[in-house]
Design a protein around this motif. Structure first.
Motif, PDB file in Angstrom:
ATOM      1  N   MET A 135      69.974  43.567  57.355  1.00 39.57           N
ATOM      2  CA  MET A 135      69.124  43.527  56.247  1.00 39.57           C
ATOM      3  C   MET A 135      68.575  45.018  55.755  1.00 39.57           C
ATOM      4  O   MET A 135      67.678  45.509  56.531  1.00 39.57           O
ATOM      5  CB  MET A 135      67.949  42.743  56.332  1.00 39.57           C
ATOM      6  CG  MET A 135      66.827  43.027  55.443  1.00 39.57           C
ATOM      7  SD  MET A 135      65.480  41.607  55.696  1.00 39.57           S
ATOM      8  CE  MET A 135      65.606  41.229  57.447  1.00 39.57           C
ATOM      9  N   PRO A 136      69.008  45.906  55.022  1.00 45.01           N
ATOM     10  CA  PRO A 136      68.526  47.272  54.868  1.00 45.01           C
ATOM     11  C   PRO A 136      67.152  47.085  54.146  1.00 45.01           C
ATOM     12  O   PRO A 136      66.549  46.019  54.037  1.00 45.01           O
ATOM     13  CB  PRO A 136      69.475  48.004  53.922  1.00 45.01           C
ATOM     14  CG  PRO A 136      70.371  46.563  53.105  1.00 45.01           C
ATOM     15  CD  PRO A 136      70.189  45.411  54.096  1.00 45.01           C
ATOM     16  N   TYR A 137      66.805  48.305  53.601  1.00 39.98           N
ATOM     17  CA  TYR A 137      65.184  48.554  53.121  1.00 39.98           C
ATOM     18  C   TYR A 137      64.911  47.212  52.310  1.00 39.98           C
ATOM     19  O   TYR A 137      65.792  46.698  51.559  1.00 39.98           O
ATOM     20  CB  TYR A 137      65.318  49.794  52.260  1.00 39.98           C
ATOM     21  CG  TYR A 137      63.910  49.847  51.563  1.00 39.98           C
ATOM     22  CD1 TYR A 137      63.027  50.187  52.375  1.00 39.98           C
ATOM     23  CD2 TYR A 137      63.842  49.648  50.414  1.00 39.98           C
ATOM     24  CE1 TYR A 137      61.688  50.699  51.626  1.00 39.98           C
ATOM     25  CE2 TYR A 137      62.858  50.196  49.762  1.00 39.98           C
ATOM     26  CZ  TYR A 137      61.665  50.342  50.118  1.00 39.98           C
ATOM     27  OH  TYR A 137      60.460  50.730  49.676  1.00 39.98           O
ATOM     28  N   THR A 138      63.806  47.058  52.391  1.00 43.03           N
ATOM     29  CA  THR A 138      63.052  45.747  51.584  1.00 43.03           C
ATOM     30  C   THR A 138      61.901  46.340  50.877  1.00 43.03           C
ATOM     31  O   THR A 138      61.073  46.839  51.605  1.00 43.03           O
ATOM     32  CB  THR A 138      62.602  44.746  52.526  1.00 43.03           C
ATOM     33  OG1 THR A 138      63.571  44.227  53.556  1.00 43.03           O
ATOM     34  CG2 THR A 138      61.809  43.475  51.500  1.00 43.03           C
ATOM     35  N   ALA A 139      61.904  46.033  49.660  1.00 42.88           N
ATOM     36  CA  ALA A 139      60.881  46.937  48.661  1.00 42.88           C
ATOM     37  C   ALA A 139      59.534  45.924  48.785  1.00 42.88           C
ATOM     38  O   ALA A 139      58.592  46.573  48.650  1.00 42.88           O
ATOM     39  CB  ALA A 139      61.563  47.019  47.413  1.00 42.88           C
ATOM     40  N   GLN A 140      59.664  44.655  48.738  1.00 41.75           N
ATOM     41  CA  GLN A 140      58.669  43.892  48.505  1.00 41.75           C
ATOM     42  C   GLN A 140      58.146  43.215  49.986  1.00 41.75           C
ATOM     43  O   GLN A 140      58.808  43.175  50.885  1.00 41.75           O
ATOM     44  CB  GLN A 140      58.966  42.557  47.767  1.00 41.75           C
ATOM     45  CG  GLN A 140      59.381  43.104  46.440  1.00 41.75           C
ATOM     46  CD  GLN A 140      58.363  43.649  45.564  1.00 41.75           C
ATOM     47  OE1 GLN A 140      57.247  43.182  45.543  1.00 41.75           O
ATOM     48  NE2 GLN A 140      58.623  44.729  44.780  1.00 41.75           N
ATOM     49  N   ALA A 155      72.607  48.236  57.548  1.00 46.98           N
ATOM     50  CA  ALA A 155      72.614  46.705  57.863  1.00 46.98           C
ATOM     51  C   ALA A 155      72.356  46.226  59.197  1.00 46.98           C
ATOM     52  O   ALA A 155      72.043  44.875  59.265  1.00 46.98           O
ATOM     53  CB  ALA A 155      73.933  45.992  57.257  1.00 46.98           C
ATOM     54  N   ASP A 156      72.500  46.804  60.245  1.00 41.12           N
ATOM     55  CA  ASP A 156      72.224  46.661  61.394  1.00 41.12           C
ATOM     56  C   ASP A 156      70.666  46.704  62.124  1.00 41.12           C
ATOM     57  O   ASP A 156      70.467  46.195  62.998  1.00 41.12           O
ATOM     58  CB  ASP A 156      73.111  47.475  62.285  1.00 41.12           C
ATOM     59  CG  ASP A 156      72.542  49.025  62.217  1.00 41.12           C
ATOM     60  OD1 ASP A 156      72.439  49.387  61.214  1.00 41.12           O
ATOM     61  OD2 ASP A 156      72.496  49.792  63.449  1.00 41.12           O
ATOM     62  N   VAL A 157      69.906  47.075  60.862  1.00 43.05           N
ATOM     63  CA  VAL A 157      68.385  47.222  61.173  1.00 43.05           C
ATOM     64  C   VAL A 157      67.771  46.515  60.346  1.00 43.05           C
ATOM     65  O   VAL A 157      67.669  46.747  59.121  1.00 43.05           O
ATOM     66  CB  VAL A 157      68.132  48.507  61.212  1.00 43.05           C
ATOM     67  CG1 VAL A 157      66.499  48.884  61.617  1.00 43.05           C
ATOM     68  CG2 VAL A 157      68.761  49.621  62.255  1.00 43.05           C
ATOM     69  N   ALA A 158      67.027  45.360  60.826  1.00 45.00           N
ATOM     70  CA  ALA A 158      66.403  44.593  59.987  1.00 45.00           C
ATOM     71  C   ALA A 158      65.003  45.059  59.534  1.00 45.00           C
ATOM     72  O   ALA A 158      64.506  45.773  60.414  1.00 45.00           O
ATOM     73  CB  ALA A 158      65.871  43.190  60.605  1.00 45.00           C
ATOM     74  N   HIS A 159      64.588  44.933  58.392  1.00 46.04           N
ATOM     75  CA  HIS A 159      63.259  45.839  57.867  1.00 46.04           C
ATOM     76  C   HIS A 159      62.415  44.698  57.561  1.00 46.04           C
ATOM     77  O   HIS A 159      62.582  43.901  56.695  1.00 46.04           O
ATOM     78  CB  HIS A 159      63.455  46.677  56.772  1.00 46.04           C
ATOM     79  CG  HIS A 159      62.390  47.019  56.112  1.00 46.04           C
ATOM     80  ND1 HIS A 159      62.371  47.461  54.804  1.00 46.04           N
ATOM     81  CD2 HIS A 159      61.134  47.642  56.410  1.00 46.04           C
ATOM     82  CE1 HIS A 159      61.134  48.111  54.401  1.00 46.04           C
ATOM     83  NE2 HIS A 159      60.329  48.234  55.624  1.00 46.04           N
ATOM     84  N   ILE A 160      61.340  44.490  58.047  1.00 48.77           N
ATOM     85  CA  ILE A 160      60.220  43.371  57.766  1.00 48.77           C
ATOM     86  C   ILE A 160      58.908  43.916  57.444  1.00 48.77           C
ATOM     87  O   ILE A 160      58.216  44.853  58.059  1.00 48.77           O
ATOM     88  CB  ILE A 160      60.133  42.580  59.218  1.00 48.77           C
ATOM     89  CG1 ILE A 160      61.283  41.835  59.836  1.00 48.77           C
ATOM     90  CG2 ILE A 160      59.025  41.177  58.799  1.00 48.77           C
ATOM     91  CD1 ILE A 160      61.228  41.566  61.028  1.00 48.77           C
ATOM     92  N   LYS A 161      58.646  43.806  55.951  1.00 45.86           N
ATOM     93  CA  LYS A 161      57.681  44.472  55.361  1.00 45.86           C
ATOM     94  C   LYS A 161      56.353  43.629  55.381  1.00 45.86           C
ATOM     95  O   LYS A 161      56.539  42.467  54.606  1.00 45.86           O
ATOM     96  CB  LYS A 161      58.128  44.938  54.118  1.00 45.86           C
ATOM     97  CG  LYS A 161      57.247  45.746  53.165  1.00 45.86           C
ATOM     98  CD  LYS A 161      58.012  46.307  52.227  1.00 45.86           C
ATOM     99  CE  LYS A 161      56.997  47.430  51.711  1.00 45.86           C
ATOM    100  NZ  LYS A 161      57.841  48.351  50.636  1.00 45.86           N
ATOM    101  N   VAL A 162      55.318  43.792  56.072  1.00 46.01           N
ATOM    102  CA  VAL A 162      54.201  42.866  56.288  1.00 46.01           C
ATOM    103  C   VAL A 162      53.091  43.494  55.332  1.00 46.01           C
ATOM    104  O   VAL A 162      52.584  44.601  55.676  1.00 46.01           O
ATOM    105  CB  VAL A 162      53.871  42.441  57.717  1.00 46.01           C
ATOM    106  CG1 VAL A 162      52.581  41.679  57.792  1.00 46.01           C
ATOM    107  CG2 VAL A 162      55.185  41.820  58.173  1.00 46.01           C
TER     108      VAL A 162
END
Length: 110
Positions: free
Chosen positions: A1-6, A51-58
């Motif tokens: 999961m690449p960059y997550t904007a929200q 895609a190998d690095v999860a981005h969890i935006k909290v």
């Protein structure tokens, strides 16, 4: 999961974060934080095509426990995890290379 904007509507629990497998970046901040907004291009560029690095935006702030369990005091704080364990941390990243180096640290084979 690449960059997550929200930011996530519902943040994960600390137990869920601790059970993550593989490489992950947990980003703590808020949508209205100027420091967070300035860091977004750095974070997006570092996670692009990863895609190998999860981005969890909290979203962090009063009443949000996850940030407290990580000792977050300033935004944005990026916590880099490998199999649920912290291996690097950046607070208010200023340069692209710092973010890239931390991403490479969590995604490097052991």
């Amino acid at each position: 999961m690449p960059y997550t904007a929200q930011h996530l509507a519902q943040p994960p629990s600390r137990d869920e974060v601790d059970r993550l497998t593989g490489a992950a970046v947990v980003e703590f901040g808020t949508p209205w934080c100027g420091h967070c907004q300035r860091a977004q291009p750095l974070i997006e560029q570092a996670l692009k095509d990863r895609a190998d690095v999860a981005h969890i935006k909290v979203e962090d702030g009063p009443g949000q426990r996850l940030g407290r369990t990580f000792g977050v005091k300033l935004w944005p704080t990026l916590v880099f995890l490998k199999d649920g364990k912290e291996v690097a941390r950046l607070v208010r990243p200023q340069g692209q290379q710092d973010v890239l180096d931390a991403v490479n640290t969590v995604s490097a084979p052991e």
